[in-house]
Enzyme design. Structure first.
Site, PDB file in Angstrom:
ATOM      1  N   HIS A  78       0.840  -1.196   0.000  1.00 54.04           N
ATOM      2  CA  HIS A  78       0.000   0.000   0.000  1.00 54.04           C
ATOM      3  C   HIS A  78       0.874   1.245   0.000  1.00 54.04           C
ATOM      4  O   HIS A  78       1.964   1.273   0.588  1.00 54.04           O
ATOM      5  CB  HIS A  78      -0.977   0.013   1.178  1.00 54.04           C
ATOM      6  CG  HIS A  78      -0.358   0.012   2.544  1.00 54.04           C
ATOM      7  ND1 HIS A  78       0.022   1.170   3.186  1.00 54.04           N
ATOM      8  CD2 HIS A  78      -0.074  -0.997   3.402  1.00 54.04           C
ATOM      9  CE1 HIS A  78       0.507   0.875   4.384  1.00 54.04           C
ATOM     10  NE2 HIS A  78       0.473  -0.438   4.535  1.00 54.04           N
ATOM     11  N   ASP A  80      -0.098   4.369   1.067  1.00 55.23           N
ATOM     12  CA  ASP A  80      -0.386   5.384   2.084  1.00 55.23           C
ATOM     13  C   ASP A  80       0.302   5.087   3.402  1.00 55.23           C
ATOM     14  O   ASP A  80       0.739   3.959   3.678  1.00 55.23           O
ATOM     15  CB  ASP A  80      -1.901   5.517   2.294  1.00 55.23           C
ATOM     16  CG  ASP A  80      -2.529   4.246   2.846  1.00 55.23           C
ATOM     17  OD1 ASP A  80      -2.153   3.143   2.374  1.00 55.23           O
ATOM     18  OD2 ASP A  80      -3.402   4.333   3.738  1.00 55.23           O
ATOM     19  N   ASP A 108       6.348   1.376   6.773  1.00 54.80           N
ATOM     20  CA  ASP A 108       5.035   0.765   6.576  1.00 54.80           C
ATOM     21  C   ASP A 108       4.294   1.598   5.535  1.00 54.80           C
ATOM     22  O   ASP A 108       3.659   2.590   5.874  1.00 54.80           O
ATOM     23  CB  ASP A 108       4.284   0.733   7.903  1.00 54.80           C
ATOM     24  CG  ASP A 108       2.903   0.114   7.810  1.00 54.80           C
ATOM     25  OD1 ASP A 108       2.566  -0.468   6.750  1.00 54.80           O
ATOM     26  OD2 ASP A 108       2.134   0.225   8.793  1.00 54.80           O
ATOM     27  N   GLU A 141      -5.047   2.069   2.584  1.00 52.21           N
ATOM     28  CA  GLU A 141      -5.050   0.839   3.387  1.00 52.21           C
ATOM     29  C   GLU A 141      -5.187   1.153   4.866  1.00 52.21           C
ATOM     30  O   GLU A 141      -5.874   0.454   5.608  1.00 52.21           O
ATOM     31  CB  GLU A 141      -3.759   0.059   3.115  1.00 52.21           C
ATOM     32  CG  GLU A 141      -3.733  -1.357   3.683  1.00 52.21           C
ATOM     33  CD  GLU A 141      -3.147  -1.453   5.090  1.00 52.21           C
ATOM     34  OE1 GLU A 141      -3.173  -2.560   5.670  1.00 52.21           O
ATOM     35  OE2 GLU A 141      -2.664  -0.423   5.626  1.00 52.21           O
ATOM     36  N   GLU A 142      -4.527   2.226   5.302  1.00 55.71           N
ATOM     37  CA  GLU A 142      -4.456   2.531   6.730  1.00 55.71           C
ATOM     38  C   GLU A 142      -5.774   3.040   7.305  1.00 55.71           C
ATOM     39  O   GLU A 142      -5.912   3.140   8.520  1.00 55.71           O
ATOM     40  CB  GLU A 142      -3.354   3.570   6.982  1.00 55.71           C
ATOM     41  CG  GLU A 142      -1.946   3.104   6.611  1.00 55.71           C
ATOM     42  CD  GLU A 142      -1.385   2.077   7.578  1.00 55.71           C
ATOM     43  OE1 GLU A 142      -2.140   1.573   8.434  1.00 55.71           O
ATOM     44  OE2 GLU A 142      -0.190   1.771   7.464  1.00 55.71           O
ATOM     45  N   ASP A 165       3.839  -6.561   3.994  1.00 55.67           N
ATOM     46  CA  ASP A 165       3.246  -5.590   4.924  1.00 55.67           C
ATOM     47  C   ASP A 165       3.086  -6.179   6.314  1.00 55.67           C
ATOM     48  O   ASP A 165       1.973  -6.483   6.743  1.00 55.67           O
ATOM     49  CB  ASP A 165       1.886  -5.128   4.393  1.00 55.67           C
ATOM     50  CG  ASP A 165       1.282  -4.005   5.224  1.00 55.67           C
ATOM     51  OD1 ASP A 165       2.017  -3.366   5.992  1.00 55.67           O
ATOM     52  OD2 ASP A 165       0.070  -3.766   5.097  1.00 55.67           O
ATOM     53  N   HIS A 354       3.598   2.788  13.020  1.00 54.59           N
ATOM     54  CA  HIS A 354       2.539   3.694  13.469  1.00 54.59           C
ATOM     55  C   HIS A 354       2.993   4.522  14.662  1.00 54.59           C
ATOM     56  O   HIS A 354       2.185   4.941  15.492  1.00 54.59           O
ATOM     57  CB  HIS A 354       1.255   2.924  13.821  1.00 54.59           C
ATOM     58  CG  HIS A 354       0.597   2.274  12.643  1.00 54.59           C
ATOM     59  ND1 HIS A 354      -0.688   1.768  12.684  1.00 54.59           N
ATOM     60  CD2 HIS A 354       1.026   2.044  11.381  1.00 54.59           C
ATOM     61  CE1 HIS A 354      -1.005   1.264  11.509  1.00 54.59           C
ATOM     62  NE2 HIS A 354       0.030   1.420  10.699  1.00 54.59           N
TER      63      HIS A 354
END
Length: 381
Positions: A78, A80, A108, A141-142, A165, A354
């Site tokens: 992904h 984003d 990520d 995705e997030e 991922d 994150h």
């Protein structure tokens, strides 16, 4: 085939410093298009998913026909990132990459993207026979796997593939839970809290009573329930007439997922049904709106599936040890498996994701590139 570690490091840094928070993937998509166009794909296109996701970009697809007579596979990452992800600057200390500021790093999922780019560059430089391959880069995705959900699976020709991922390294995720997203609205009756509180029905009190009886937290080895946000009321002198609660149920068992969802709903329904008007002067009765929507489907792969056999073979060819695990989070792989496309998740080496302490090592990204090359060139050792 030699991997150019410094080129990989430069690519990774460039990707991370191209900001791409969810729905703001436009610059990242442009960068990926530029890089992959230089690799001469046989087909490339951007889908129309942006109309559904609200992103600056659609999902990106790049297809290479290959020269090896092997079944095709796909790779997914992904584009984003989570916030804070604007103004990212990368700091490198030896082989370790971190954020130089108060942002996330973006490994990520840009560690996976960088490894895919380096693998295709190596293939183009050395020209080995390689299998047909598709690269799928998704948006949003997030914030709920929105790009993958808006993707047309008919665009993907391969029947199995890998989502790069996950944190750690040497991990292959073969199972992940299904999740129901819950939205619960408790309706009471507004009234002046000082003049006529008995005319009102306090929605906050009703919601708290229902939550006290609802399952929550770790329910069993397979299942969790969480209530993540609650919002209600307008002022301290007004009996609150509405409370909105957002939550989720996750389970590796579809039957258990359905059962726990019913239990949550029943706790609210029974609380409303048991309400009694203590003075007989309330201006109405409470009610509830309860909705449950499948957020992502169950992911469950067997060791005999082609997607697992292939990655085991590829790892064995380069003497890499893999651990096969079941995880608790959802990803694009859940959605792709739901389309009938066998998709395993391969960890990229990223850690502390994150958060502003996120990091990844160049060695892990190099080893990931080795594994990708081994998957793509099955006739080589």
């Amino acid at each position: 085939m030699n991997i150019n570690r410094e080129r990989l490091a430069t690519t990774f840094t460039r990707l991370c410093e191209t900001d791409s928070p969810s729905r703001m993937e436009g610059n990242m998509a442009a960068e990926i298009k530029k890089i992959f166009t230089a690799l001469n794909p046989d087909e490339s296109f951007e889908d129309d998913s942006a109309t559904a996701t609200g992103s600056e970009s659609g999902n990106l697809f790049f297809r290479f026909t290959g020269t090896a007579e092997k079944e095709p596979l796909f790779f997914n990452c992904h584009m984003d990132t989570v916030q804070p992800g604007v103004g990212v600057r990368v700091q490198r200390d030896g082989d370790i990459f971190t954020s130089a500021g108060n942002t996330i790093l973006g490994s990520d999922d840009k560690s996976g993207i960088a490894a895919l780019i380096e693998a295709m560059r190596v293939i183009r430089e050395h020209d080995p026979a390689f299998r047909p391959v598709e690269f799928i880069f998704t948006t949003c995705e997030e914030i709920g796997l929105l790009g993958a959900k808006a993707l047309d699976p008919g665009h993907i020709r391969a029947k199995f593939g890998y989502a790069l991922d996950s944190s750690g390294f040497g991990r292959v995720i073969i199972g992940a839970p299904a999740s129901n997203r819950l939205s619960i609205t408790v309706h009471g009756v507004a009234a002046h809290a000082g003049l006529h509180p008995e005319w009102g029905i306090n929605a906050i009190v009703l919601a708290s009573q229902a939550l006290a009886h609802a399952p929550c937290g770790r329910i069993d080895e397979q299942s969790t329930v969480n209530f993540g946000t609650i919002e209600g009321g307008t002022a301290s002198n007004i009996v609150p007439e509405k409370v909105v609660i957002e939550g989720e149920v996750r389970s590796h068992s579809q039957q258990r997922l359905d059962q726990l969802t019913r239990e949550v709903e029943e706790s609210f329904v029974l609380t409303i049904a048991d309400w009694q008007d203590p003075t007989g002067t309330a201006k109405g009765r409470p009610s509830i709106d309860f909705t449950s929507e499948l957020d992502f489907p169950l992911m469950r792969l067997d060791r005999e599936d082609a997607v697992i056999i292939e990655v085991e073979r590829a790892a064995g060819a380069i003497d890499m040890e893999l651990d096969f695990e079941v995880a608790g989070g959802g990803s694009d792989a859940n959605i792709l498996n739901g389309y009938g496309l066998e998709t395993a998740i391969i960890a990229t080496g990223m850690t502390h994701v994150h958060s502003t302490k996120e990091q990844v090592s160049l060695q892990d990204m190099t080893d990931l590139t080795r594994l990708i090359l081994s998957l793509l060139t099955p006739t080589r050792v």
